[in-house]
Design a protein around this motif. Structure first.
Motif, PDB file in Angstrom:
ATOM      1  N   SER A   1       0.829  -1.207   0.000  1.00 46.62           N
ATOM      2  CA  SER A   1       0.000   0.000   0.000  1.00 46.62           C
ATOM      3  C   SER A   1       0.864   1.258   0.000  1.00 46.62           C
ATOM      4  O   SER A   1       2.074   1.187   0.185  1.00 46.62           O
ATOM      5  CB  SER A   1      -0.898   0.008   1.232  1.00 46.62           C
ATOM      6  OG  SER A   1      -0.090  -0.006   2.399  1.00 46.62           O
ATOM      7  N   SER A   2       0.225   2.401  -0.227  1.00 46.07           N
ATOM      8  CA  SER A   2       0.920   3.694  -0.199  1.00 46.07           C
ATOM      9  C   SER A   2       0.112   4.680   0.631  1.00 46.07           C
ATOM     10  O   SER A   2      -1.107   4.563   0.721  1.00 46.07           O
ATOM     11  CB  SER A   2       1.055   4.253  -1.617  1.00 46.07           C
ATOM     12  OG  SER A   2       1.641   3.297  -2.461  1.00 46.07           O
ATOM     13  N   PRO A   3       0.793   5.667   1.205  1.00 49.48           N
ATOM     14  CA  PRO A   3       0.073   6.654   2.016  1.00 49.48           C
ATOM     15  C   PRO A   3      -0.928   7.434   1.168  1.00 49.48           C
ATOM     16  O   PRO A   3      -0.699   7.658  -0.025  1.00 49.48           O
ATOM     17  CB  PRO A   3       1.185   7.596   2.505  1.00 49.48           C
ATOM     18  CG  PRO A   3       2.458   6.890   2.271  1.00 49.48           C
ATOM     19  CD  PRO A   3       2.231   5.953   1.137  1.00 49.48           C
ATOM     20  N   THR A   4      -2.013   7.835   1.808  1.00 47.17           N
ATOM     21  CA  THR A   4      -2.984   8.687   1.117  1.00 47.17           C
ATOM     22  C   THR A   4      -2.901  10.090   1.686  1.00 47.17           C
ATOM     23  O   THR A   4      -2.349  10.329   2.748  1.00 47.17           O
ATOM     24  CB  THR A   4      -4.427   8.195   1.354  1.00 47.17           C
ATOM     25  OG1 THR A   4      -4.616   8.007   2.753  1.00 47.17           O
ATOM     26  CG2 THR A   4      -4.695   6.917   0.627  1.00 47.17           C
ATOM     27  N   SER A   5      -3.494  11.011   0.962  1.00 48.78           N
ATOM     28  CA  SER A   5      -3.603  12.373   1.465  1.00 48.78           C
ATOM     29  C   SER A   5      -5.064  12.633   1.806  1.00 48.78           C
ATOM     30  O   SER A   5      -5.937  11.827   1.507  1.00 48.78           O
ATOM     31  CB  SER A   5      -3.121  13.362   0.414  1.00 48.78           C
ATOM     32  OG  SER A   5      -3.792  13.132  -0.808  1.00 48.78           O
TER      33      SER A   5
ATOM     34  N   VAL B   1       4.160  19.288   4.241  1.00 43.86           N
ATOM     35  CA  VAL B   1       3.244  18.202   4.603  1.00 43.86           C
ATOM     36  C   VAL B   1       3.971  16.890   4.303  1.00 43.86           C
ATOM     37  O   VAL B   1       4.342  16.622   3.156  1.00 43.86           O
ATOM     38  CB  VAL B   1       1.929  18.286   3.804  1.00 43.86           C
ATOM     39  CG1 VAL B   1       1.016  17.125   4.158  1.00 43.86           C
ATOM     40  CG2 VAL B   1       1.228  19.615   4.070  1.00 43.86           C
ATOM     41  N   ILE B   2       4.177  16.126   5.343  1.00 47.52           N
ATOM     42  CA  ILE B   2       5.046  14.954   5.229  1.00 47.52           C
ATOM     43  C   ILE B   2       4.230  13.706   5.510  1.00 47.52           C
ATOM     44  O   ILE B   2       3.452  13.666   6.475  1.00 47.52           O
ATOM     45  CB  ILE B   2       6.209  15.093   6.246  1.00 47.52           C
ATOM     46  CG1 ILE B   2       7.074  16.300   5.849  1.00 47.52           C
ATOM     47  CG2 ILE B   2       7.027  13.829   6.331  1.00 47.52           C
ATOM     48  CD1 ILE B   2       8.250  16.530   6.776  1.00 47.52           C
ATOM     49  N   ASP B   3       4.384  12.692   4.697  1.00 46.08           N
ATOM     50  CA  ASP B   3       3.665  11.447   4.964  1.00 46.08           C
ATOM     51  C   ASP B   3       4.628  10.401   5.519  1.00 46.08           C
ATOM     52  O   ASP B   3       5.812  10.678   5.743  1.00 46.08           O
ATOM     53  CB  ASP B   3       2.892  10.971   3.725  1.00 46.08           C
ATOM     54  CG  ASP B   3       3.816  10.525   2.606  1.00 46.08           C
ATOM     55  OD1 ASP B   3       5.009  10.231   2.866  1.00 46.08           O
ATOM     56  OD2 ASP B   3       3.342  10.454   1.451  1.00 46.08           O
ATOM     57  N   THR B   4       4.108   9.200   5.738  1.00 47.72           N
ATOM     58  CA  THR B   4       4.929   8.167   6.387  1.00 47.72           C
ATOM     59  C   THR B   4       5.956   7.542   5.437  1.00 47.72           C
ATOM     60  O   THR B   4       6.764   6.725   5.862  1.00 47.72           O
ATOM     61  CB  THR B   4       4.038   7.057   6.978  1.00 47.72           C
ATOM     62  OG1 THR B   4       3.154   6.586   5.966  1.00 47.72           O
ATOM     63  CG2 THR B   4       3.239   7.586   8.150  1.00 47.72           C
ATOM     64  N   ASP B   5       5.929   7.927   4.165  1.00 45.55           N
ATOM     65  CA  ASP B   5       7.029   7.546   3.278  1.00 45.55           C
ATOM     66  C   ASP B   5       8.188   8.531   3.410  1.00 45.55           C
ATOM     67  O   ASP B   5       9.327   8.203   3.090  1.00 45.55           O
ATOM     68  CB  ASP B   5       6.567   7.552   1.817  1.00 45.55           C
ATOM     69  CG  ASP B   5       5.933   6.232   1.411  1.00 45.55           C
ATOM     70  OD1 ASP B   5       5.854   5.325   2.262  1.00 45.55           O
ATOM     71  OD2 ASP B   5       5.503   6.115   0.245  1.00 45.55           O
ATOM     72  N   GLN B   6       7.855   9.741   3.868  1.00 40.43           N
ATOM     73  CA  GLN B   6       8.841  10.835   3.808  1.00 40.43           C
ATOM     74  C   GLN B   6       9.463  11.179   5.162  1.00 40.43           C
ATOM     75  O   GLN B   6      10.546  11.768   5.217  1.00 40.43           O
ATOM     76  CB  GLN B   6       8.140  12.090   3.236  1.00 40.43           C
ATOM     77  CG  GLN B   6       7.608  11.871   1.817  1.00 40.43           C
ATOM     78  CD  GLN B   6       6.510  12.869   1.434  1.00 40.43           C
ATOM     79  OE1 GLN B   6       5.888  13.491   2.297  1.00 40.43           O
ATOM     80  NE2 GLN B   6       6.286  13.012   0.126  1.00 40.43           N
TER      81      GLN B   6
ATOM     82  N   LEU C   1       1.346  13.600   8.343  1.00 40.33           N
ATOM     83  CA  LEU C   1       0.068  12.987   7.993  1.00 40.33           C
ATOM     84  C   LEU C   1       0.072  11.508   8.335  1.00 40.33           C
ATOM     85  O   LEU C   1       0.864  10.737   7.786  1.00 40.33           O
ATOM     86  CB  LEU C   1      -0.135  13.075   6.479  1.00 40.33           C
ATOM     87  CG  LEU C   1      -0.931  14.241   5.887  1.00 40.33           C
ATOM     88  CD1 LEU C   1      -1.235  13.922   4.432  1.00 40.33           C
ATOM     89  CD2 LEU C   1      -2.204  14.476   6.661  1.00 40.33           C
ATOM     90  N   GLY C   2      -0.808  11.123   9.221  1.00 39.01           N
ATOM     91  CA  GLY C   2      -0.923   9.685   9.524  1.00 39.01           C
ATOM     92  C   GLY C   2      -2.371   9.286   9.367  1.00 39.01           C
ATOM     93  O   GLY C   2      -3.023   8.901  10.327  1.00 39.01           O
ATOM     94  N   VAL C   3      -2.866   9.405   8.163  1.00 38.22           N
ATOM     95  CA  VAL C   3      -4.312   9.297   7.965  1.00 38.22           C
ATOM     96  C   VAL C   3      -4.769   8.096   7.142  1.00 38.22           C
ATOM     97  O   VAL C   3      -5.934   8.011   6.790  1.00 38.22           O
ATOM     98  CB  VAL C   3      -4.871  10.565   7.292  1.00 38.22           C
ATOM     99  CG1 VAL C   3      -4.879  11.707   8.293  1.00 38.22           C
ATOM    100  CG2 VAL C   3      -4.072  10.923   6.059  1.00 38.22           C
TER     101      VAL C   3
END
Lengths: 465, 465
Positions: B142-146, B157-162, B263-265
């Motif tokens: 899977s990949s993080p969503t926004s 804005v940073i996601d869990t990949d970044q 972002l942990g959504v």
């Protein structure tokens, strides 16, 4: 005053049995030496205070790896008195909780020495009270023993009743006995800054048949890494007082100068002077009370649990036996003693946990076994925690796959082992254990991996090295 | 080259399934994007690196209580780069081990994007290789969503990949989402020195039906104690870049100035562009592949496991499904998916673990339950370790006593829960759990105590308070 059950000794086993009897509807009373001894050896001079100090040693160990977590320590000082204070605070809190809880439940505690007068009577010396009960449970525990010329005096030769008074970090300690007590205190004193010499008369640490040689050797390597001077096949030939401590001559020809000698060589049951002989309760030549699978003595309404029933002196063995006794009193016959499901856990530089049979024990019983090992070295959770040492070792019946034993060295071994305690109790197989969903990453995965090693055949790193 | 099984995606699930297929005698190949992505999200950008950082936070927490162990710290500095270095070192070590081990077993890994061409063909883009197999397992993760106007850019804005690229301690972080990712990073950043604002749109942390409200609330209290500013029923209304970071307007009317927004959504399945639609593999409207209880898709020789099969994105769920798929290929029908035995573990300021049903879920299924709770506040081992917070909560069928769920908050919850995973899998009762011999002192005792609370009725401290 007539009770259903009088429990002589409110240590771990007696106390637990009392609560259990209470919740099963019985009218219970405790007899205990004094308000300061409620909780027994385990709480006051055993597993609880030692585990506290061991956690301090564990924290000190953590300083070696903190930099890898971006924490650059500026150093620390040791104030041994604060360790003692924190430790005693936990002990007293638990002890007071015990007493308050008994009070809440209106279970009386009679303080004084309890002596059995007849199968229904306990006389409490001190308050001079005579108590009557339908059943009696004797749970009087054990005391440290001495060995040869090493007689505890609280200053030069110190036993496990006396070690708690020490309020400084000794420069050097000579520990006699490489069993649970010896390896725990070797780790504690070493991490708090002492030089430690640990002598063990047998050829390895933890030299009991129910802990595999591999576990003892792995722990010995780790303790040596930390600087503990371990001497196996060695004992103290003679010793003398010096101006500041002791000088001991060992059987390997060397001499050790130390602040004191710590004796961790065993314990004897407290079965004398409490009326057992007079009542004709059967004991063996070492003074242990003989009990059947329901913790019952030869006098049917008198039961015994814990340290007075066998040399395997573990608080939880006593707690378990106490509850079995109560169940038996209530007419239940399906809950019995079972040697195979007693977890044995040692908290030293690593946690060492065993349950059930070792390979050697299985061999002695003519059972063919297969063994699976999973190393913590490559376990991801252990790596994350910087604690990737040790292994899980599963011993299974070759034919049926039934799990007969499990031996863990490494992080949180003392908690992990319980998974296998449940399984052994229930006759579960390695197939069962290998098909559980273990969280990833977790230390528990190693139980699945070791079981899969047996069930599917070896694939893991360890076997291939 | 014809294989028995091609696995598209060598993440946790794919890799585990591959090893399992190998040991069951199958000829296996992996297809994985690149040598840097072996191990998938969990290893490279998920559970493994986050648990490493969490252990650092746990060590920092320990400084609060060290004095009670006689360790007087002179303080410490934080070097976040060293944390990152140590963390990446563990990730790379595990990844390289994965590759070396596959090589030792002679399981090939084809690097490139794997696209299914027909039910027996995978085309690997890049090396442009066409692979043939009797069976295919899709495990592409899977990949993080926004969410809304919060589009990850890696800076503001940073996601869990970044998040793994951050190499400094932010002064202030705004975390969006109070699920597992949110509460883990809130703890980590807070302990390493950041101010943290955590917003969650629902009314509590960990707002999923399979984690009881009590667990989320207990954790929230603890995080607040540590200074995390938690805002439930709140989300980000708008945000803008500033000279040094971001300024966000929240729905509670307040404004938060922070270095960045984490972002942990949630995450979306990687099921596009790999030939699934073209082959007619059934998916739901959110893009999850539909699979049966054996992890099989509507095309009988194509299986799917892990994040692409449901929103419960856990590495071990994927590993388990992958092994079920392989077993099914081998003709076995006795190993199936089972929602009830999936452990869910969150590592934050406390460990939070759940398996099976909550009381609310049981109610929804019209099952009458009894609940037993055992607090860690008075657990002797937890007190020894200075970690006496939290509880064990056992949910059992009122009629049969069968254990239906267990919810633990507190020390080593993530390991302790496995005892109950085994039991739920096997339909064990609270009587069974209450009659195990638990080591004393141990955290595990609380499982016995909570079970006894159900089986014998309440006696414990918690209930009486």
């Amino acid at each position: 005053m007539e009770f259903d059950l009088i429990i002589v000794g409110a240590g771990s086993g007696g106390y637990e049995a009392g609560l259990y009897a209470f919740r099963r509807g019985m009218k219970v009373a405790f007899v205990e030496l004094s308000p300061e001894t409620v909780g027994g050896n385990c709480l006051n001079r055993g597993c609880i205070p030692s585990k506290y100090m061991r956690h301090g040693a564990y924290l000190l160990d953590k300083f070696q790896k903190m930099e890898q977590y971006g924490i650059i320590s500026k150093g620390y000082d040791i104030e041994y008195k604060k360790l003692k204070e924190g430790r005693d605070n936990v002990v007293v809190t638990i002890r007071e909780n015990f007493k308050k809880f008994a009070q809440q439940l209106r279970i009386p505690i009679y303080y004084g020495k309890g002596v059995l007068k007849d199968p229904n009577t306990v006389f409490v010396e001190g308050p001079e009270e005579t108590l009557k009960a339908k059943y009696i449970l004797v749970a009087t525990g054990s005391s440290p023993t001495s060995v040869g010329n090493l007689v505890p005096d609280g200053k030069y030769v110190i036993d496990t009743d006396q070690i708690w008074e020490i309020d400084y970090v000794p420069k050097k300690v000579l520990i006699v006995g490489g069993g649970a007590v010896g390896v725990e205190f070797a780790y504690i004193f070493r991490k708090y800054g002492s030089e430690v010499v640990l002598v063990e008369i047998k050829d390895r640490l933890l030299p009991t048949p129910d802990i595999p040689e591999d576990s003892g050797r792995y722990l010995a390597r780790k303790l040596r890494e930390l600087g503990v001077d371990i001497r196996t096949r060695t004992s103290v030939e003679s010793w003398e007082k010096t101006q500041n401590g002791v000088k001991a001559k060992l059987t390997d020809g060397s001499e050790v100068v130390a602040d004191f000698i710590l004796l961790g060589v065993g314990r004897k049951p407290n079965t004398k002077g409490i009326g057992l002989e007079e009542l004709g309760i059967e004991m063996d030549e070492r003074g242990f009370v003989k009990t059947n699978e329901y913790a019952q003595t030869n006098i049917p309404n008198i039961y015994a649990c814990g340290d007075i029933t066998s040399p395997l002196m573990l608080a939880h063995k006593s707690m378990y036996e106490g509850k079995i006794a109560v169940s038996h009193i209530l007419g239940e016959r399906d809950w019995k003693k079972n040697e195979r499901i007693i977890p044995k856990i040692i908290y030293s530089a690593l946690e060492v946990a065993s349950v059930g049979l070792t390979e050697e024990q299985a061999e002695d019983e003519d059972i063919e076994v297969r063994v699976g090992v999973a190393s913590f070295v490559s376990n991801p959770k252990a790596m994350d925690d910087g604690e990737n040492e040790g292994f899980v070792r599963i011993v299974a019946d070759d034919e049926t796959g039934e799990i007969l034993g499990c031996h863990i060295v490494g992080p949180h071994a003392g908690e992990l082992i319980h998974q296998v305690v449940h399984m052994i109790k229930d006759g579960k197989t390695v197939e069962f254990a290998s098909k559980t969903m273990y969280s990833h990453p977790s230390l528990s995965e190693n139980i699945g991996i070791a079981s899969s090693e047996v069930y599917y055949g070896p694939i893991s790193w360890v076997k291939r090295r």
